[in-house]
Design an enzyme around this catalytic site. Structure first.
Site: not given
Ligand code: UDX
Length: 437
Positions: A35, A264
């Site tokens: 990395k 996350c």
């Molecule tokens: C998340 C938080 O949003 C962010 O603030 C934190 O710092 C890290 O965790 P991230 O893991 O990048 O961010 O993804 P996010 O955009 O939150 O989506 C998470 C999951 O939820 C994805 O698999 C997405 O497909 C799903 N999702 C999101 C849904 O199934 N339906 C929705 O309406 C929104």
């Protein structure tokens, strides 16, 4: 300022490049040789829109460098940001905090002048206090060496924008000096109007996990409603629109489908449940177990539905899978519902061909036994069933007639509920969604 960023994964590499962009001199500490070599070369070892350009520019200008030496980091930095990962522990639901403690303990003996260690990793409440104790015990000038907790809320895929223009700053501090240093460091964002919440360590730590728990709950809520829609003939997308117009609710994170994944939300809600148990308030967070269960059920439900659409006999049937990443604009397949589903159908004997615009390499690494195609069309070739599992724009832009020409049977299961069902049906396809009429 001269800062170090300890741990250069999704969070750290983005923070390092963005802080260089804001004019700081940045030293990234990364102990993984591969990395670090990639980053030193000005390249990013994962897909994050806009990041490689930023990182490359600042590596070239000399404002951003990488090392594996904590001694060099201690010598260099006025401010140190802790950005290492806190994955789910191998056993149990809790977070694995070994990297957080190892990094703090490796850095502390090299802090030979007053400085501030700023935690950004997502940690269970109470961790910062324990780290502050380690810092006080190990730093040579413990009187001037302080800790602050400044959780990071960036979303993968939007990491650069979220870091350069955060929607809020949470500063968990236990001294006016720490607050002053952090306010000075973030002055550009604060002057631009970013709200600042100044609080204690515990609240800062909890604010992050609570925000993620709320987002996960919102997604599982709408997915639970989708189950009721399926049973009653209602349409979850119209329903989410109707709910979302209420400004108290909002439309975002109400997209029903195969649920949440990634590095996350899943591990953070489990760590939260675990920590609540340790604190003796298990009941308060027990609903998060259901949030997790609803989420797991969605993936399993898609597999069951796919098997039914294959007439209950998946063995030897061809399934084209569109999407492997846990969400679009990312090549991250950690706990990806899409890849999990592809793997499960493969185990049930189906012949799976996966295509993802960015995540095929990381998916192949995780699931080498699946077949991978170079395009959406190739993945769909001769398919008895096509699964749409990660909502990349590319899949919405597909020429339906071209896809129709290559499949064996025009049958589509949309796990994200975003394709134009009417257009696909007009082209002769049988289309299934979740909670959709
Ligand atoms: C998340 C938080 O949003 C962010 O603030 C934190 O710092 C890290 O965790 P991230 O893991 O990048 O961010 O993804 P996010 O955009 O939150 O989506 C998470 C999951 O939820 C994805 O698999 C997405 O497909 C799903 N999702 C999101 C849904 O199934 N339906 C929705 O309406 C929104």
């Amino acid at each position: 300022m001269r800062i170090t960023v300890i741990g250069c994964g999704y969070l750290g590499a983005t923070h390092a490049a963005c802080m260089a962009e804001l004019g700081h001199d940045v030293l990234g500490v990364e102990i993984d040789d591969t990395k670090r070599a990639t980053l030193t070369d000005g390249r990013v070892p994962f897909h994050e829109p806009g990041l490689e350009e930023l990182l490359g520019r600042h590596v070239a200008s000399g404002r951003l460098r990488f090392t594996d030496s904590f001694a060099e980091a201690g010598e260099f930095g006025d401010l140190h940001f802790l950005c290492v990962g806190t994955p789910q522990a191998a056993i149990g639901l809790g977070a694995d905090l070994s990297a957080v403690f190892a990094a703090t303990e490796a850095l502390a003996p090299h802090l030979r002048r007053p400085t501030l260690l700023v935690g950004k990793s997502t940690v269970p409440v109470g961790t910062a206090t324990r780290l502050a104790e380690r810092l006080a015990a190990l730093a040579p000038v413990s009187a001037g060496t302080e800790l602050a907790w400044n959780p990071e809320f960036l979303r993968e895929g939007y990491g650069v924008a979220d870091t350069l223009r955060p929607d809020r700053l949470v500063l968990g501090v236990d001294s006016e000096r720490s607050e002053k240093i952090l306010r000075g460091f973030y002055s550009a964002a604060i002057d631009a109007g970013t709200p600042v919440v100044v609080t204690d360590f515990a609240t800062a730590e909890l604010a992050k996990v609570s925000a993620n728990a709320f987002l996960a709950t919102k997604i599982s809520f709408i997915n639970a409603i989708a189950e009721v829609c399926d049973a009653s003939g209602a349409d979850v997308t119209d329903l989410a629109d109707a709910m979302g117009y209420d400004p108290r609710i909002g439309r975002s994170f109400l997209n029903a489908g195969i649920g949440f994944g990634g590095g996350c939300l899943p591990k953070d809600i489990r760590a939260f449940v675990h920590r609540a148990g340790e604190l003796g308030v298990d009941d308060a967070m027990s609903f998060l177990r259901q949030v997790d269960e609803i989420n797991q059920r969605r993936r399993a439900h898609l597999v069951t539905t796919a098997v039914e659409l294959l007439d209950g006999r998946p063995t030897g049937r061809r399934v084209g899978v569109w999407g492997a990443a846990f969400k679009p604009e990312s090549d991250d397949v950690r706990d990806s519902p899409a890849l999990w589903i592809a793997g499960q159908l493969h185990l049930r004997g189906a012949e799976i061909t996966v295509y993802d615009p960015r995540a095929s390499d990381s998916a192949r690494h995780t699931f080498p036994t699946l077949a991978y195609a170079a395009s959406a069309l190739d993945a769909a070739r001769d398919a008895d069933l096509v699964l749409h599992l990660t909502e990349w724009q590319e899949f919405r832009d597909l020429d339906i007639d071209q896809v129709t020409a290559v499949v064996r049977r025009p049958m589509l299961l949309d796990g994200r509920n975003v394709l134009d069902f009417a257009a696909w049906r007009d082209a002769g396809w049988t289309v299934h969604g979740f909670g959709r009429r």
